[in-house]
Design an enzyme around this catalytic site. Structure first.
Site, PDB file in Angstrom:
ATOM      1  N   GLU A   5      49.756  44.949  44.179  1.00  0.00           N
ATOM      2  CA  GLU A   5      48.851  44.621  43.065  1.00  0.00           C
ATOM      3  C   GLU A   5      48.344  45.945  42.516  1.00  0.00           C
ATOM      4  O   GLU A   5      47.540  46.617  43.156  1.00  0.00           O
ATOM      5  CB  GLU A   5      47.664  43.785  43.556  1.00  0.00           C
ATOM      6  CG  GLU A   5      48.029  42.441  44.130  1.00  0.00           C
ATOM      7  CD  GLU A   5      48.316  41.397  43.064  1.00  0.00           C
ATOM      8  OE1 GLU A   5      48.344  41.736  41.861  1.00  0.00           O
ATOM      9  OE2 GLU A   5      48.530  40.242  43.439  1.00  0.00           O
TER      10      GLU A   5
ATOM     11  N   CYS B  70      40.680  45.474  38.015  1.00  0.00           N
ATOM     12  CA  CYS B  70      42.117  45.556  37.712  1.00  0.00           C
ATOM     13  C   CYS B  70      42.462  44.692  36.511  1.00  0.00           C
ATOM     14  O   CYS B  70      43.110  45.148  35.582  1.00  0.00           O
ATOM     15  CB  CYS B  70      42.927  45.150  38.932  1.00  0.00           C
ATOM     16  SG  CYS B  70      42.410  43.574  39.627  1.00  0.00           S
TER      17      CYS B  70
HETATM   18  P1  NAD Z   1      44.637  54.427  44.907  1.00  0.00           P
HETATM   19  O1  NAD Z   1      46.073  54.087  44.714  1.00  0.00           O
HETATM   20  O2  NAD Z   1      44.202  55.818  44.690  1.00  0.00           O
HETATM   21  O3  NAD Z   1      44.188  54.067  46.392  1.00  0.00           O
HETATM   22  C1  NAD Z   1      44.382  52.768  46.938  1.00  0.00           C
HETATM   23  C2  NAD Z   1      44.521  52.888  48.447  1.00  0.00           C
HETATM   24  O4  NAD Z   1      45.766  53.509  48.774  1.00  0.00           O
HETATM   25  C3  NAD Z   1      43.437  53.714  49.113  1.00  0.00           C
HETATM   26  O5  NAD Z   1      43.011  53.036  50.280  1.00  0.00           O
HETATM   27  C4  NAD Z   1      44.158  55.003  49.467  1.00  0.00           C
HETATM   28  O6  NAD Z   1      43.627  55.666  50.571  1.00  0.00           O
HETATM   29  C5  NAD Z   1      45.543  54.488  49.792  1.00  0.00           C
HETATM   30  N1  NAD Z   1      46.595  55.505  49.724  1.00  0.00           N
HETATM   31  C6  NAD Z   1      46.574  56.709  49.136  1.00  0.00           C
HETATM   32  N2  NAD Z   1      47.760  57.334  49.266  1.00  0.00           N
HETATM   33  C7  NAD Z   1      48.554  56.510  49.952  1.00  0.00           C
HETATM   34  C8  NAD Z   1      49.911  56.568  50.374  1.00  0.00           C
HETATM   35  N3  NAD Z   1      50.694  57.608  50.115  1.00  0.00           N
HETATM   36  N4  NAD Z   1      50.416  55.521  51.038  1.00  0.00           N
HETATM   37  C9  NAD Z   1      49.653  54.425  51.288  1.00  0.00           C
HETATM   38  N5  NAD Z   1      48.367  54.320  50.912  1.00  0.00           N
HETATM   39  C10 NAD Z   1      47.816  55.340  50.244  1.00  0.00           C
HETATM   40  O7  NAD Z   1      43.854  53.387  43.987  1.00  0.00           O
HETATM   41  P2  NAD Z   1      42.283  53.335  43.672  1.00  0.00           P
HETATM   42  O8  NAD Z   1      41.941  54.486  42.793  1.00  0.00           O
HETATM   43  O9  NAD Z   1      41.530  53.137  44.935  1.00  0.00           O
HETATM   44  O10 NAD Z   1      42.176  51.981  42.842  1.00  0.00           O
HETATM   45  C11 NAD Z   1      42.192  51.927  41.447  1.00  0.00           C
HETATM   46  C12 NAD Z   1      43.510  51.349  40.950  1.00  0.00           C
HETATM   47  O11 NAD Z   1      43.754  50.096  41.613  1.00  0.00           O
HETATM   48  C13 NAD Z   1      43.512  51.032  39.487  1.00  0.00           C
HETATM   49  O12 NAD Z   1      44.725  51.446  38.906  1.00  0.00           O
HETATM   50  C14 NAD Z   1      43.428  49.499  39.447  1.00  0.00           C
HETATM   51  O13 NAD Z   1      43.969  48.912  38.301  1.00  0.00           O
HETATM   52  C15 NAD Z   1      44.162  49.126  40.663  1.00  0.00           C
HETATM   53  N6  NAD Z   1      43.751  47.808  41.123  1.00  0.00           N
HETATM   54  C16 NAD Z   1      44.645  46.770  41.024  1.00  0.00           C
HETATM   55  C17 NAD Z   1      44.269  45.503  41.417  1.00  0.00           C
HETATM   56  C18 NAD Z   1      45.231  44.342  41.328  1.00  0.00           C
HETATM   57  O14 NAD Z   1      44.945  43.290  41.885  1.00  0.00           O
HETATM   58  N7  NAD Z   1      46.351  44.484  40.661  1.00  0.00           N
HETATM   59  C19 NAD Z   1      42.993  45.281  41.929  1.00  0.00           C
HETATM   60  C20 NAD Z   1      42.118  46.365  42.019  1.00  0.00           C
HETATM   61  C21 NAD Z   1      42.517  47.618  41.627  1.00  0.00           C
END
Ligand code: NAD
Length: 477
Positions: free
Chosen positions: A246, A280
């Protein structure tokens, strides 16, 4: 207990020994709330080993017992909801009131209860003289849940509720921006769950990377940015973990000609500004027909200028700060770029330093070209660009000309016209005369670079299962 002593009691459960861990700031005041454990890859490996050992016993409990335990976990969340909402409000920044912290805790309980009571029956594929074949759904194994900082509790529940229901055990890696509220909620749930069925591991991004690549992880539930999602897809080449992704969105809304602006203004506003835009599936671009454009812009600007923003613990506020500095910088950059492109700032358009370091005024941007960065990129904050159109076909073409497709909405005083138009949107969900509403039995997921896989309802249970075909003799025996 007062709210602050109830929050302290929650923190006492999860904080590392004095002097250890990372200080986590209050999003509004920047004061330290508490310390989060910074765990290592070795801690993660240990957690996955424990979850793997616990999984067969959890699965063997059966659906009925797991359902009872998940309902008890939902009761535990309800019993601690006010303290969790206060901690969430401070850590994430979202106010207690409005569609924010208390609302998020209510959603956690509601989703978990639905997960607990939804049944995924085997599917009979063939039942004739010669063959009886069924598709049955079994636990996948150990699920890795990796979450973001915007709706940290609700999204964690979305990821773990169905998995626990199906007999998977789960290792959760919360966002490094909001670990305290997630770890506190897990600790509350673990008052009633058996040991090692649900384990949180908090640490840096390397924990997420290792979790997604670990050979004993059968399934990764990921919510976050598209950039991170791509890395998880790469990691899955090694362990062949199933993925639900997501990811980011840039949801468009289209207001069709002949729509009454007064009737939709409030819903348009909250469709875009829920959680101060850090959602999101919030509306991130609004296309409005020329015939109603000025009225829609004025109505939205009127609401934006009057909605109370400030510290989330103040009961009057319904908008809060950006959660973190990088996100604040993205919003500021995109609005400055819009100004440079000649767009009209109707209200807002600047930070609100008198409220705190990360506050940005609710911003309505009109007369903005469709190719401006604020339209084309995900702002994830309180700034809505409103694009004027005259040709409906062109509006749909512009709405669809992005590489993401999470949600979308069509607005009209004629619901038939809206329904006819809705499926022209390239998105996982399209709403009519609303934006962003979710229901625990209605599947949710994106298309294009917003990800793949569905959450919620029966489809959500399938996504944390593996299938097995059971094939035997038919009625003839
Ligand atoms: P992010 O991708 O920076 O981080 C998300 C998670 O991934 C964190 O827990 C982070 O520590 C982890 N992470 C970082 N590097 C990783 C790797 N290499 N492998 C695995 N995990 C790793 O996202 P964010 O800034 O926390 O969230 C914002 C984004 O999330 C926005 O783009 C938003 O649209 C999206 N979002 C989507 C939904 C949905 O349901 N589609 C819901 C909420 C947020």
């Amino acid at each position: 207990m007062t709210d602050s002593s109830a929050v302290s009691a929650l923190l006492d459960r999860i904080q590392p020994p004095e002097g250890e861990g990372r200080e986590i700031p209050d999003a509004a005041t920047r004061e330290t709330i508490g310390r989060a454990p910074v765990q290592t890859v070795a801690d993660l490996d240990d957690a996955i080993a424990r979850a793997k050992a616990a999984q067969p016993g959890w699965e063997a409990l059966g659906h009925e017992r797991r359902s009872e335990l998940l309902l008890a976990a939902a009761d535990a969340i309800d019993a601690n909801a006010e303290a969790l909402a206060h901690l969430l409000s401070r850590e994430q920044g979202k106010p207690l009131n409005g569609p924010n912290a208390r609302f998020e805790l209510g959603a956690c309980s509601a989703w978990l209860r639905t997960n607990a009571t939804t049944v995924l029956e085997p599917q009979v594929l063939v039942d004739d003289e010669n063959l009886h074949a069924e598709l049955v759904y079994k636990a996948a194994g150990v699920v890795g849940a990796i979450g973001p900082w915007n709706w940290p509790l609700m999204i964690t529940i979305w990821q773990i509720g169905p998995a626990l229901r199906m007999g998977d055990t789960v290792v959760v890696k919360p966002s490094e921006y909001t670990p305290l509220s997630v770890l506190a909620m897990l600790s509350v749930m673990n008052e009633v769950l058996p040991p090692d069925v649900l384990i949180g591991v908090s640490g840096d991004r390397e924990i997420g990377a290792r979790l997604s690549a670990h050979p004993d992880i059968a399934k990764v539930m990921f919510t976050g940015s598209t950039a991170t999602g791509r890395k998880i897809v790469e990691a899955s080449a090694g362990n062949l973990a199933r993925l639900t992704l997501e990811m980011g969105g840039n949801d468009a809304g289209i207001v069709l000609p002949g729509t009454d602006p007064a009737a939709i203004a409030e819903d348009l506003f909250w469709g875009a500004f829920i959680n101060t835009g850090q959602t999101c599936a919030a509306m991130k671009r609004l296309y409005v027909h020329d015939s109603v454009y000025d009225e829609v812009v004025d109505a939205l600007a009127g609401i934006a200028a009057s909605v109370p923003m400030g510290n989330g613990l103040d009961e009057a506020n319904v908008l809060g700060p950006l959660q973190n500095k990088p996100q604040f910088d993205i919003v500021s950059r995109l609005v400055e770029d819009a100004k440079a492109r000649g767009a009209r700032i109707v209200t807002g358009g600047e930070a609100a330093p008198e409220l705190g370091e990360l506050f940005y005024r609710p911003t309505i941007v009109a007369d903005i070209p469709n190719d401006a960065a604020l339209v084309q990129e995900e702002q994830f904050g309180p700034a809505l660009p409103i694009i004027r159109y005259t040709d409906v076909d062109e509006a749909f073409a512009q709405a669809n000309a992005v590489d993401v497709g999470l949600g979308a909405s069509v607005w009209s005083s004629d619901p038939e016209a809206a329904r006819d138009a809705a499926t022209r949107m390239q998105s996982g969900t399209v709403w009519i005369n609303s934006h962003g509403g979710l229901h625990p039995m209605v599947p949710f997921g994106g298309v294009k670079s917003s990800g793949y896989g569905l959450e919620f309802g029966v489809e959500g249970l399938k996504s944390v299962s593996v299938t097995q075909v059971v094939s035997g003799p038919g009625r003839k025996g």
